[in-house]
Design a protein around this motif. Sequence first.
Motif, mmCIF file in Angstrom:
data_model
loop_
_atom_site.group_PDB
_atom_site.id
_atom_site.type_symbol
_atom_site.label_atom_id
_atom_site.label_comp_id
_atom_site.label_asym_id
_atom_site.label_seq_id
_atom_site.Cartn_x
_atom_site.Cartn_y
_atom_site.Cartn_z
ATOM 1 N N SER A 184 0.859 -1.197 0.000
ATOM 2 C CA SER A 184 0.000 0.000 0.000
ATOM 3 C C SER A 184 0.882 1.229 0.000
ATOM 4 O O SER A 184 0.605 2.204 -0.653
ATOM 5 C CB SER A 184 -0.918 0.008 1.213
ATOM 6 O OG SER A 184 -0.925 1.242 1.843
ATOM 7 N N GLU A 185 2.018 1.100 0.752
ATOM 8 C CA GLU A 185 2.875 2.268 0.911
ATOM 9 C C GLU A 185 4.292 1.805 1.233
ATOM 10 O O GLU A 185 4.526 0.639 1.521
ATOM 11 C CB GLU A 185 2.369 3.101 2.101
ATOM 12 C CG GLU A 185 1.152 3.935 1.816
ATOM 13 C CD GLU A 185 1.510 5.323 1.357
ATOM 14 O OE1 GLU A 185 2.716 5.570 1.096
ATOM 15 O OE2 GLU A 185 0.598 6.166 1.259
ATOM 16 N N ASP A 186 5.174 2.738 1.206
ATOM 17 C CA ASP A 186 6.539 2.520 1.670
ATOM 18 C C ASP A 186 6.482 1.979 3.099
ATOM 19 O O ASP A 186 5.722 2.471 3.928
ATOM 20 C CB ASP A 186 7.259 3.867 1.644
ATOM 21 C CG ASP A 186 8.742 3.718 1.873
ATOM 22 O OD1 ASP A 186 9.141 2.847 2.649
ATOM 23 O OD2 ASP A 186 9.498 4.490 1.266
ATOM 24 N N LEU A 187 7.274 0.976 3.373
ATOM 25 C CA LEU A 187 7.263 0.378 4.701
ATOM 26 C C LEU A 187 7.622 1.406 5.760
ATOM 27 O O LEU A 187 7.010 1.467 6.840
ATOM 28 C CB LEU A 187 8.246 -0.780 4.757
ATOM 29 C CG LEU A 187 8.165 -1.695 5.975
ATOM 30 C CD1 LEU A 187 8.490 -3.116 5.576
ATOM 31 C CD2 LEU A 187 9.103 -1.241 7.075
ATOM 32 N N ARG A 188 8.623 2.257 5.443
ATOM 33 C CA ARG A 188 9.033 3.280 6.421
ATOM 34 C C ARG A 188 7.879 4.205 6.755
ATOM 35 O O ARG A 188 7.663 4.590 7.898
ATOM 36 C CB ARG A 188 10.189 4.120 5.848
ATOM 37 C CG ARG A 188 11.468 3.372 5.669
ATOM 38 C CD ARG A 188 12.426 4.202 4.844
ATOM 39 N NE ARG A 188 11.917 4.502 3.510
ATOM 40 C CZ ARG A 188 12.495 5.302 2.645
ATOM 41 N NH1 ARG A 188 13.613 5.921 2.973
ATOM 42 N NH2 ARG A 188 11.995 5.508 1.451
ATOM 43 N N VAL A 189 7.130 4.549 5.708
ATOM 44 C CA VAL A 189 6.001 5.451 5.920
ATOM 45 C C VAL A 189 5.002 4.830 6.877
ATOM 46 O O VAL A 189 4.539 5.472 7.827
ATOM 47 C CB VAL A 189 5.316 5.771 4.576
ATOM 48 C CG1 VAL A 189 4.033 6.536 4.811
ATOM 49 C CG2 VAL A 189 6.258 6.562 3.694
#
Lengths: 203, 203, 203, 203
Positions: free
Chosen positions: B5-10
């Motif tokens: 869904s998104e960058d893991l860090r985000v």
Amino acid sequence: MTKNSEDLRVRRTRALLQKALIELTIEKGFTDVTVRDITERAMVNRSTFYHHYQDKYALLSQYIDEVIALIQAQEDDPSQVNDPDQPSAGLVRILQHVQANADFYRVLLGKKGDPAFCAQSFRRFIEQQFRHMRPDQEVQADHSKPPIDLSVSYILHAGIGAILWWLENDQPCSPEQFAVWLNQFSMADMSVSLGLESPNLSL
Amino acid sequence: MTKNSEDLRVRRTRALLQKALIELTIEKGFTDVTVRDITERAMVNRSTFYHHYQDKYALLSQYIDEVIALIQAQEDDPSQVNDPDQPSAGLVRILQHVQANADFYRVLLGKKGDPAFCAQSFRRFIEQQFRHMRPDQEVQADHSKPPIDLSVSYILHAGIGAILWWLENDQPCSPEQFAVWLNQFSMADMSVSLGLESPNLSL
Amino acid sequence: MTKNSEDLRVRRTRALLQKALIELTIEKGFTDVTVRDITERAMVNRSTFYHHYQDKYALLSQYIDEVIALIQAQEDDPSQVNDPDQPSAGLVRILQHVQANADFYRVLLGKKGDPAFCAQSFRRFIEQQFRHMRPDQEVQADHSKPPIDLSVSYILHAGIGAILWWLENDQPCSPEQFAVWLNQFSMADMSVSLGLESPNLSL
Amino acid sequence: MTKNSEDLRVRRTRALLQKALIELTIEKGFTDVTVRDITERAMVNRSTFYHHYQDKYALLSQYIDEVIALIQAQEDDPSQVNDPDQPSAGLVRILQHVQANADFYRVLLGKKGDPAFCAQSFRRFIEQQFRHMRPDQEVQADHSKPPIDLSVSYILHAGIGAILWWLENDQPCSPEQFAVWLNQFSMADMSVSLGLESPNLSL
DNA sequence: ACGTAAGCGAGACGGTACGTCGCGTCTTACC
DNA sequence: GGTAAGACGCGACGTACCGTCTCGCTTACGT
């Protein structure tokens, strides 16, 4: 004994600050009003503000207290009957006051208002009006009925919600008419609270 | 297909911020929580916060949206009958969620809460649950009955008031029991709104 | 061996960055140019900038080095006589280059320029041109005459000051004419430095 | 008459800030000094800094202005003859001041200094001292001689360059001796500017 | 000509300084 | 004693720029 209550300068300063607070609250919402705003509008030095009030909340609170005292000063008509279909004279008087200061209360109770105020000052304000219509708290052993405190909180917030609707729609009806409706709602809630009837909402 | 869904860090950062917000809100009230508090607790740089949210209100709002989405994802049982004596499954689910996060909502809805939140996010949250129990808005020509919007505002705030009572008394009854009572109240109010009956509160 | 020096993409990127730097320096002064400005103008990602240069100073420095190399590539005419009344060909070439990029140097040497640049890069640039006109540093035992290093610093900064005047007045004379004047000044200073004469400024 | 000029607290705060600025400039160069550095060193709140100055440049500028005023307060000896071989008393006084604050000016004029300062404040500072030794600007119809403004810019920057040399070599000679040399250089340049003589640098 | 190592875009992130704003306290001097 | 004027400390705000980094895409180069 010239002491009318206070030094004339003090009364002038406080009046100016109060007026400024109300104006500014109407204009930008209580949340966004700063002490500096108030003092500039009131043409009073900022440090003078702190001689009189701890913060803007104290100023508001003092104003509300004055209003309550004023309304209560109009003593209740002792002949008044507790007619369930007729709202109390106190409620009508509150609504008349709210109507007279609609701009102010609309903002104060709305989203730019003061949550503590909604939850506190105004609560006290309304609470005592509702109290007399509430039957004495006979000990509630019956756990199948909602606790009386729940009803109070329910009706209280409901009343605020209703008043908000009234204000945000520019008081589309008279305080008297509105008081009747409010009374009908709260009476119905009271019935539920006392387990008197189950509404048969047969459609 | 690594894109969950998104960058893991985000996702990690947002989760940390959300968690920090909830913890701090419980501890000191939403009003007193600062962005710096949140980022320090979340061990995230303050400027990173602003990469994701405009302010703490945006963070809260996003959290509420997630909660709503989550609850709605538990799809309604289609076979559910609109039993006037039985609260909707949706209402029960909300109350269960509130109960599960009682510490959080107790503060959020209380005096150290966010007025805009009370008035907005949570409002939407509850509004839609109440909507289905509201009869279709047949044109209200009858001016002697309270307008339907008034009823909505009344019941809405009443519901919040009731939940506040529930939370501040440490949920003395189950969500199911509480839902039943809430339902009784609102049904009674609905009756009034529709002019079905005048409560006969004969004492 | 097709290696023209570097990857084509690299050369393209560097050229774009250099161009952007010069344009922006002219527009707002080197001090006010940010790395983000440069990369946006060059339509290059900011992180790419850091692949090539440590900071904007490195980019400027590299550009100056290229310019110096270019000017020096025009090899000196060996037949040139060290005519004291005639400026060196190198000086003229520098001035021609400065004139060709007047907008750039006007800003760079002015108040929005880079002090380190004024003091360093351009210094080296000019220093070597002045060096050949300077007599060999015979040991200066004579303490009544100004030290040779003082003269160098004096003439160097004077040269920059003169060029600044030239640029800020939109080069009111040709590089050749200007070089003659510069030469006259520095020759006079040299004389003083060597104690050859005391100017008799009898008015 | 308690008003010595300003609030005592104000004078104290400004003095502390000024002192901190000078110390820090010496330690790390004006460029690298931050407002936070200054206020921490001065043990003054950062916001208080902004009550008094817009930024560190304003603080520096004010300091320079004070210095200039102080030096000019030592009124010129009216009997002073404009001896071409003798530097003006003003120049000597400037150099004495610079020498007394050598650490400060060494950094300020060097590569970690403020270019705007070099170009502006100090410029004004020196300019007026050089002015009186400049003959009246008789209209310069002669286009073969360098314009008078060129000479000014030349001598100005030269002076700064010379002072830089003086500072960076730890003032190897007295201000008086240095002033004599500076005077000799600038007189020679003046001669050139007036076309009085062509230097015969016969080697 | 084509596979691959590089250059590159996109952008999250930590860090640090900025200048502004609001608060509440205080001192001084005026009336 | 009430005020004005305003310095001051405190601390949060939102913004800007920096330099580092990771992750994939794409592209020019070398065999």
